[in-house]
Design an enzyme around this catalytic site. Structure first.
Site, PDB file in Angstrom:
ATOM      1  N   CYS A 134      35.597  35.673  44.766  1.00 35.90           N
ATOM      2  CA  CYS A 134      34.751  36.590  43.983  1.00 35.90           C
ATOM      3  C   CYS A 134      33.400  36.808  44.657  1.00 35.90           C
ATOM      4  CB  CYS A 134      34.485  36.040  42.585  1.00 35.90           C
ATOM      5  SG  CYS A 134      35.808  35.080  41.859  1.00 35.90           S
ATOM      6  N   ASP A 135      32.782  35.743  45.120  1.00 31.47           N
ATOM      7  CA  ASP A 135      31.371  35.816  45.508  1.00 31.47           C
ATOM      8  C   ASP A 135      31.115  35.751  47.012  1.00 31.47           C
ATOM      9  OD1 ASP A 135      30.767  35.906  42.806  1.00 31.47           O
ATOM     10  OD2 ASP A 135      30.666  33.719  42.644  1.00 31.47           O
ATOM     11  N   CYS A 182      33.742  30.264  43.224  1.00 33.32           N
ATOM     12  CA  CYS A 182      34.800  31.205  43.598  1.00 33.32           C
ATOM     13  C   CYS A 182      34.440  31.980  44.867  1.00 33.32           C
ATOM     14  CB  CYS A 182      35.048  32.169  42.441  1.00 33.32           C
ATOM     15  SG  CYS A 182      36.342  33.363  42.796  1.00 33.32           S
TER      16      CYS A 182
END
Ligand code: NAP
Length: 301
Positions: free
Chosen positions: A133-134, A130
């Site tokens: 997200c990251d 992701c």
């Protein structure tokens, strides 16, 4: 007993729910978590009509707001099993058994694992599925993206605005993604393609430090220093809860009316065998599945 239970609160499930309310059905959407599957992991969506460019998370919020306003009831519950008891379908969660006359499986899919040594060990320590997200954890660093489909290229483009360098490692010489994304990636100065290459192993001590790459044509292996590995090699359906006909990967086989091999059980969205797994097709599947369920319940098939 409910008329309809919808398992999964992503785009397919909520679309199905909106249609069910409009058909006057007593319906409940069961959703496992607040993170609604693939869409919430998608940084940007540019092919859902009406939204020239929107993040997956934002689009999902819009779907939820619409469903709530329409009167769709949702419940947080993880479904363990859906059983076909003929006129009475039994949906078992970890806390209770719920009965319904019909069920729509809209459980979606999850990122497919690459299946190489180091992938599990370094999950959340340099390995990610992701970019949204990251990605920010890798600001100014160098990462590789594995895969050549729409997801890999979309997320590589997002990462290119955050990290210093993105290497796209693809097992062939040609991308699977659509032409527009190919052109955009080719224009980015900090995106470099590594063709005909697979990732054989992810290496490091505490965090990812290196990958071992293999050129599939020359069979030569090399080690490359890297800070992060983002994996986009396709999707795996979440369909273990129901015993209906599936393809060899596990995608549920349906008719054009979203009927599965069990009467009164329907499937919609990323969990079903189809030619195009997109938000636009998921919401369409959900609508068709509900109409089919309605006709089944009313004896109008
Ligand atoms: P995908 O289209 O199946 O592409 C997977 C990519 O990973 C392919 O390039 C494939 O290589 C590669 N791959 C598969 N297994 C591999 C392995 N073991 N080692 C190395 N490479 C491997 O998957 P996706 O990109 O995740 O997309 C899934 C679906 O979602 C697609 O239908 C896609 O169109 C859709 N999607 C839609 C949007 C959107 O609408 N905005 C965005 C993203 C994705 P080969 O090409 O050699 O097979």
């Amino acid at each position: 007993m409910y008329d309809l239970i919808i398992v999964g609160g992503g785009p397919a499930g909520l679309s199905a729910g909106i249609y069910a309310v409009r058909y006057g059905m007593d319906v409940l959407v069961l959703e496992k978590s607040i993170v609604q599957g693939q869409i919430s992991l998608t940084s940007v969506i540019e092919n859902y009509p009406g939204f020239a460019s929107i993040s997956g998370g934002e689009l999902m919020q819009q779907f939820k707001a619409h469903a709530t306003a329409a009167g769709v009831k949702t419940k947080a519950a993880e479904v363990k099993k859906v059983e076909d008891g003929g006129d009475r379908k039994i949906i078992s969660t970890f806390d209770e058994e719920i009965e319904a006359r019909a069920v729509i499986i809209a459980t979606g899919a999850e990122p497919r694992r690459l299946g190489v040594p180091g992938e599990s060990k370094f999950l959340a320590r340099g390995v990610s599925y992701c970019a949204t997200c990251d990605g920010p954890f890798f600001a100014g660093q160098e990462v590789i993206v594995v895969g050549g489909g729409d997801s890999a290229i979309t997320e590589a483009l997002i990462l290119s605005g955050i990290v210093s360098k993105v290497y796209i490692v693809h097992r062939r010489e040609e991308l699977r993604s659509c032409n527009l994304l190919k052109e955009r990636a080719a224009e980015k100065e900090n995106i470099e393609f590594i063709w005909d290459t697979t990732v054989e192993e992810i290496l490091g001590e505490e965090l990812v430090e290196k990958v071992r790459l293999k050129n599939v044509k020359t069979k030569e292996t090399t080690e490359m220093s890297i800070d992060g590995v983002f994996i986009y090699v396709g999707i795996t359906p979440r369909t273990g809860i129901v015993d209906v006909d599936k393809d060899k990967v596990g995608f549920i086989k349906t008719s054009d009316l979203m009927e599965t091999s069990a009467r009164g059980i329907y499937a919609a969205g990323d969990c079903r065998e189809t030619v195009l797994w997109q938000v636009v097709t998921a919401v369409s599947d959900g609508a068709v599945a509900t109409v089919s369920a309605y006709k089944y319940i009313m004896g109008l098939e």
